[in-house]
Enzyme design. Sequence first.
Site, PDB file in Angstrom:
ATOM      1  N   TYR A 135       0.827  -1.212   0.000  1.00  0.00           N
ATOM      2  CA  TYR A 135       0.000   0.000   0.000  1.00  0.00           C
ATOM      3  C   TYR A 135       0.863   1.265   0.000  1.00  0.00           C
ATOM      4  O   TYR A 135       0.454   2.297  -0.514  1.00  0.00           O
ATOM      5  CB  TYR A 135      -0.881   0.048   1.259  1.00  0.00           C
ATOM      6  CG  TYR A 135      -2.225  -0.612   1.110  1.00  0.00           C
ATOM      7  CD1 TYR A 135      -2.331  -1.960   0.822  1.00  0.00           C
ATOM      8  CD2 TYR A 135      -3.394   0.120   1.285  1.00  0.00           C
ATOM      9  CE1 TYR A 135      -3.567  -2.565   0.723  1.00  0.00           C
ATOM     10  CE2 TYR A 135      -4.637  -0.476   1.175  1.00  0.00           C
ATOM     11  CZ  TYR A 135      -4.724  -1.817   0.899  1.00  0.00           C
ATOM     12  OH  TYR A 135      -5.950  -2.400   0.795  1.00  0.00           O
ATOM     13  N   LYS A 190       2.972 -15.104   3.347  1.00  0.00           N
ATOM     14  CA  LYS A 190       3.173 -15.912   2.132  1.00  0.00           C
ATOM     15  C   LYS A 190       4.680 -16.140   2.019  1.00  0.00           C
ATOM     16  O   LYS A 190       5.315 -15.832   1.001  1.00  0.00           O
ATOM     17  CB  LYS A 190       2.597 -15.158   0.916  1.00  0.00           C
ATOM     18  CG  LYS A 190       2.558 -15.953  -0.363  1.00  0.00           C
ATOM     19  CD  LYS A 190       1.508 -17.061  -0.386  1.00  0.00           C
ATOM     20  CE  LYS A 190       1.644 -17.915  -1.633  1.00  0.00           C
ATOM     21  NZ  LYS A 190       0.739 -19.083  -1.633  1.00  0.00           N
ATOM     22  N   ASP A 222      -3.160 -18.153   1.672  1.00  0.00           N
ATOM     23  CA  ASP A 222      -4.165 -18.917   0.921  1.00  0.00           C
ATOM     24  C   ASP A 222      -4.849 -19.941   1.831  1.00  0.00           C
ATOM     25  O   ASP A 222      -6.067 -20.095   1.822  1.00  0.00           O
ATOM     26  CB  ASP A 222      -3.551 -19.585  -0.325  1.00  0.00           C
ATOM     27  CG  ASP A 222      -2.239 -20.307  -0.052  1.00  0.00           C
ATOM     28  OD1 ASP A 222      -1.681 -20.174   1.056  1.00  0.00           O
ATOM     29  OD2 ASP A 222      -1.766 -21.012  -0.968  1.00  0.00           O
ATOM     30  N   ASP A 246      -6.414  -6.628   4.517  1.00  0.00           N
ATOM     31  CA  ASP A 246      -7.548  -6.010   3.816  1.00  0.00           C
ATOM     32  C   ASP A 246      -8.497  -7.095   3.321  1.00  0.00           C
ATOM     33  O   ASP A 246      -9.712  -7.034   3.527  1.00  0.00           O
ATOM     34  CB  ASP A 246      -7.021  -5.174   2.642  1.00  0.00           C
ATOM     35  CG  ASP A 246      -8.142  -4.525   1.847  1.00  0.00           C
ATOM     36  OD1 ASP A 246      -9.056  -3.970   2.479  1.00  0.00           O
ATOM     37  OD2 ASP A 246      -8.109  -4.592   0.602  1.00  0.00           O
ATOM     38  N   ASP A 250     -12.356  -8.612   5.198  1.00  0.00           N
ATOM     39  CA  ASP A 250     -13.664  -8.655   4.523  1.00  0.00           C
ATOM     40  C   ASP A 250     -14.244 -10.068   4.582  1.00  0.00           C
ATOM     41  O   ASP A 250     -15.439 -10.260   4.802  1.00  0.00           O
ATOM     42  CB  ASP A 250     -13.540  -8.237   3.045  1.00  0.00           C
ATOM     43  CG  ASP A 250     -13.788  -6.745   2.837  1.00  0.00           C
ATOM     44  OD1 ASP A 250     -13.533  -5.963   3.775  1.00  0.00           O
ATOM     45  OD2 ASP A 250     -14.229  -6.358   1.731  1.00  0.00           O
TER      46      ASP A 250
HETATM   47  C1  IPM Z   1     -10.387  -0.800   4.004  1.00  0.00           C
HETATM   48  C2  IPM Z   1     -10.632  -0.268   2.616  1.00  0.00           C
HETATM   49  C3  IPM Z   1      -9.444   0.614   2.227  1.00  0.00           C
HETATM   50  C4  IPM Z   1      -8.219  -0.265   2.222  1.00  0.00           C
HETATM   51  C5  IPM Z   1      -9.609   1.376   0.903  1.00  0.00           C
HETATM   52  C6  IPM Z   1     -10.850   2.234   0.888  1.00  0.00           C
HETATM   53  C7  IPM Z   1      -8.393   2.202   0.579  1.00  0.00           C
HETATM   54  O1  IPM Z   1     -10.817  -1.321   1.725  1.00  0.00           O
HETATM   55  O2  IPM Z   1     -10.282   0.031   4.934  1.00  0.00           O
HETATM   56  O3  IPM Z   1     -10.315  -2.001   4.173  1.00  0.00           O
HETATM   57  O4  IPM Z   1      -7.931  -0.935   1.230  1.00  0.00           O
HETATM   58  O5  IPM Z   1      -7.514  -0.265   3.236  1.00  0.00           O
HETATM   59 MG    MG Z   2     -10.909  -3.233   2.639  1.00  0.00          MG
END
Ligand code: IPM
Ligand code: MG
Length: 364
Positions: A135, A190, A222, A246, A250
């Site tokens: 990032y 990884k 993975d 990230d 999710d």
């Molecule tokens: C998160 C989001 C951010 C990230 C984006 C909006 C830059 O997906 O906070 O998880 O990738 O960190």
């Molecule tokens: Mg995210």
Amino acid sequence: MKIAVLPGDGIGPEIVAEAVKVLKALELPLTLQSAPVGGAAYEAFGHPLPPATLALAQEADAVLFGAVGDWKYDKLERALRPEQAILGLRKNLGLFANFRPALCYAELTHASSLKPELVGGLDILILRELTGDIYFGTPRGRRTAVDGHFPGSEEAFDTMRYSRPEIERIAHLAFQAAGKRRGKVTSVDKANVLETSQLWKDVVTEVHAQYPAVQLEHMYVDNAAMQLVKAPKSFDVIVTGNLFGDILSDEAAMLTGSIGMLPSASLDRNGKGLYEPSHGSAPDIAGKGIANPLATILSAAMMLRYSLNQPESAARIEAAVQSVLAQGLRTGDIWSEGCEKVGTRAMGDAVVTALKTTMTITKS
Ligand code: IPM
Ligand code: MG
């Protein structure tokens, strides 16, 4: 206690308004000051993170953040896109530690896409490193390839990198957090392919020597993605880098039924933090009054606990959220047969009402 309120884009303003309502109902000495961020700030000032917004965040004791982003900004140059606001805040405020709990509320067990027995009682904490990795790696850009599979063609490059101190500080937090929970850390990397991951694994192993009471396991990313849907309850604390965190956060969020329920805290070395829901700006439902404000309300609770030293108020908010769920109130994302469907504002109001009831109980 000064709180910078940055609602942002999409559903951001709606959900933040509900969290602000809940904070005000606590009757604590809080000063709240708002500023535009993301696409909203770009519209108003030509930049997603204007200097005044950054200054407000820097001066505040904590930041309450909504969400940023909208497809309509996809054509902008990268530096002006809404996402740069949250990345800029993380970098400028030194918010390297991102706590993303994934908790499956008993009332919402059936909302998960997994079988109830796999997710019932799920309580895992993803600790994502937030200011390093690909990032923030330099250099990044475009050029003509001189080697690789297609020399002479256009190529793009980002750089994955991690330094020892960056890994050390997040590893310490992971072991400390696990020490207060079920005592297990899974470090995700990884290392079979990436040198950054091998350094990650080596440093986490070294830091572990200082925490003999905590169990450490290493897992490739993975496999971690697979284990999260196979046996999510086998995890306690997952510590990982920015990119893997990230993605896995999710995935973990969805195990709990809805990402609309999950708060997050991003902390600096002194415990100052930015608090935001784990979900995004959801432009498709913005302005409709149907977004789930609970992740933001729970983020405000995390703010009270981690940055403002008000653990009792934090617990009250969390109890109030439990109580509205127990009452059967649901926004669309977590709604199921037999429950009462409510909008964003009604959900916020219900939390405030429940909060006042628990306050009365605590007082008497
Ligand atoms: C998160 C989001 C951010 C990230 C984006 C909006 C830059 O997906 O906070 O998880 O990738 O960190
Ligand atoms: Mg995210």
